[in-house]
Write an enzyme that holds these catalytic residues in place. Structure first.
Site, mmCIF file in Angstrom:
data_model
loop_
_atom_site.group_PDB
_atom_site.id
_atom_site.type_symbol
_atom_site.label_atom_id
_atom_site.label_comp_id
_atom_site.label_asym_id
_atom_site.label_seq_id
_atom_site.Cartn_x
_atom_site.Cartn_y
_atom_site.Cartn_z
ATOM 1 N N GLU A 16 -6.160 11.804 -29.476
ATOM 2 C CA GLU A 16 -7.212 12.595 -28.833
ATOM 3 C C GLU A 16 -8.589 11.995 -29.107
ATOM 4 O O GLU A 16 -8.918 11.666 -30.250
ATOM 5 C CB GLU A 16 -7.160 14.030 -29.356
ATOM 6 C CG GLU A 16 -7.223 15.073 -28.287
ATOM 7 C CD GLU A 16 -6.061 15.002 -27.304
ATOM 8 O OE1 GLU A 16 -6.260 14.487 -26.187
ATOM 9 O OE2 GLU A 16 -4.973 15.471 -27.633
ATOM 10 N N HIS A 17 -9.381 11.828 -28.053
ATOM 11 C CA HIS A 17 -10.728 11.258 -28.117
ATOM 12 C C HIS A 17 -10.715 9.809 -28.613
ATOM 13 O O HIS A 17 -11.706 9.319 -29.147
ATOM 14 C CB HIS A 17 -11.650 12.119 -28.989
ATOM 15 C CG HIS A 17 -12.038 13.409 -28.342
ATOM 16 N ND1 HIS A 17 -13.230 13.576 -27.668
ATOM 17 C CD2 HIS A 17 -11.384 14.597 -28.244
ATOM 18 C CE1 HIS A 17 -13.287 14.811 -27.196
ATOM 19 N NE2 HIS A 17 -12.176 15.453 -27.520
ATOM 20 N N GLU A 137 -15.654 10.985 -11.850
ATOM 21 C CA GLU A 137 -15.870 12.049 -12.825
ATOM 22 C C GLU A 137 -17.101 11.784 -13.690
ATOM 23 O O GLU A 137 -17.870 12.694 -14.006
ATOM 24 C CB GLU A 137 -14.623 12.226 -13.690
ATOM 25 C CG GLU A 137 -14.652 13.475 -14.530
ATOM 26 C CD GLU A 137 -13.274 14.031 -14.834
ATOM 27 O OE1 GLU A 137 -13.202 14.952 -15.649
ATOM 28 O OE2 GLU A 137 -12.282 13.553 -14.251
ATOM 29 N N ASP A 149 -6.796 10.449 -18.722
ATOM 30 C CA ASP A 149 -6.240 11.431 -17.793
ATOM 31 C C ASP A 149 -5.767 10.769 -16.505
ATOM 32 O O ASP A 149 -4.682 11.060 -15.987
ATOM 33 C CB ASP A 149 -7.277 12.500 -17.475
ATOM 34 C CG ASP A 149 -7.676 13.299 -18.698
ATOM 35 O OD1 ASP A 149 -6.980 13.206 -19.730
ATOM 36 O OD2 ASP A 149 -8.687 14.003 -18.626
#
Length: 352
Positions: A16-17, A137, A149
């Site tokens: 994550e991140h 985005e 994503d």
């Protein structure tokens, strides 16, 4: 000629991140998808409707950042990014329907972007599609997300996790079929909607950038020893960077556990990842923490928040014999009727 295209949401198993820090992540595509039906015409705009919105949006093919807001900005961003890259696209009517919950951390935005991309301009290389969707985005919508994503949605495959190396921009397939080992992947939608597209997500990214600069590197991927964090001036930045460094190692350890079908070890890595997101990166919430803790206490091999943070979903690896007990315990701990389902790695974006 009518074009039909769909793209899935995703669950990030671990990592994550780490994407915008040029590290590693290991997502899967979900069975839930966003579908687009496109009727091209000679019009100079797109008329876009969604089953999640009351009114249709009109998007000029010449749209520029700032002109369209709300959910339609993701569609407008794709139009803008395609045209900026030199692709010719027609006007027409776009009809969107989605099974991916909005705001749950399952990347409904990337599913929408990738479905629209495939419908408007089929045949583009998948990595190029991912970059275009990310640009939409980042620069049109204004959310400073990495590529995780979009790659997840485009490259997904049945019973397969995707080891993404964001520095080299490579995708390696890793078998992921826990049910064959008597283990289920539970997806727990906390129903606490996240808000990471705003300032908190951007703040974490800036903190990582400052930490890298203090250590004299371009990205945190270049740092292999947490002892180097002693050179980071701000203690908060050091904690943020520590999460990224340790999370990168957890991704590699998790892949090794999968290749050995060692789901007990994989579960422990889940739980360690959640602790890191809670204590070092500070992106969980008390509600999410209760859910993860309740799952482990009731017999899950491990549990962690998934997604950008500040709400959304928890995933847990659970022996099949404990699924019912874990579900009951999580529901009691959450107190707000979380949506709990068994899920699996599914196919990526495709024409339908």
């Amino acid at each position: 000629m009518t074009v039909r295209y769909s793209a899935p949401g995703r669950v990030n198993l671990i990592g994550e991140h780490t994407d915008y820090n040029l590290g590693w992540s290991l997502p899967i595509a979900l069975p839930q998808r966003t579908s687009v039906v496109f009727e091209p015409s000679a019009a100079d705009e797109l008329t876009v409707s969604s089953d999640l919105a009351d009114d249709a949006a009109r998007i000029p093919l010449t749209t520029k950042p700032g002109e369209v807001t709300g959910w339609a900005a993701y569609v407008a961003g794709v139009v803008w990014a395609l045209r900026a890259a030199g692709h010719r696209i027609p006007g027409g009517v776009l009809s969107i329907s989605s099974e991916v919950p909005v705001g749950s951390g399952l990347s409904s935005s990337a599913a929408l972007e990738c479905a629209v991309l495939g419908a408007l301009c089929p045949g583009i290389d998948r990595l190029d599609q991912a970059r275009l969707a990310q640009r939409a985005e980042n620069e049109y919508v204004g959310a400073p997300t990495g590529l995780l994503d979009q790659i997840s949605s485009l490259f997904g495959a049945r019973a397969t996790a995707l080891l993404i190396d964001f520095r080299e921009l490579t995708v390696t397939q890793v078998g992921f079929d826990p049910s064959s080992s008597g283990v289920e992947l539970l997806l727990i939608d906390s129903r606490e909607r996240h808000g990471h597209a705003g300032g908190e997500y951007a703040a974490r990214r800036l903190s990582c950038e400052r930490a890298a600069a203090d250590m004299g590197v371009v990205s945190l991927r270049e740092v292999n020893d947490v002892a180097a964090l002693g050179r980071v001036t701000d203690p908060v930045d050091a904690r943020r960077a520590r999460h990224v460094l340790t999370e990168n190692q957890r991704v590699l350890d998790f892949v090794a556990a999968l290749r050995n079908s060692d789901y007990a070890a994989a579960g422990r890595i889940f739980t360690a990842s959640h602790a890191s997101m809670r204590d070092d990166f500070a992106i969980t919430t008390p509600h999410i923490d209760r859910i993860a803790r309740a799952a482990v206490d009731a017999g899950a091999l491990g549990a962690r928040m998934t997604g950008g943070g500040f709400g959304g979903c928890v995933i847990a690896l659970v022996p099949a014999s404990r699924v019912s007990a874990v579900s009951v315990a999580v529901s009691a701990a959450a107190g707000n009727q979380p949506v709990i389902t068994s899920t699996y790695a599914a196919e990526g974006a495709s024409a339908t």
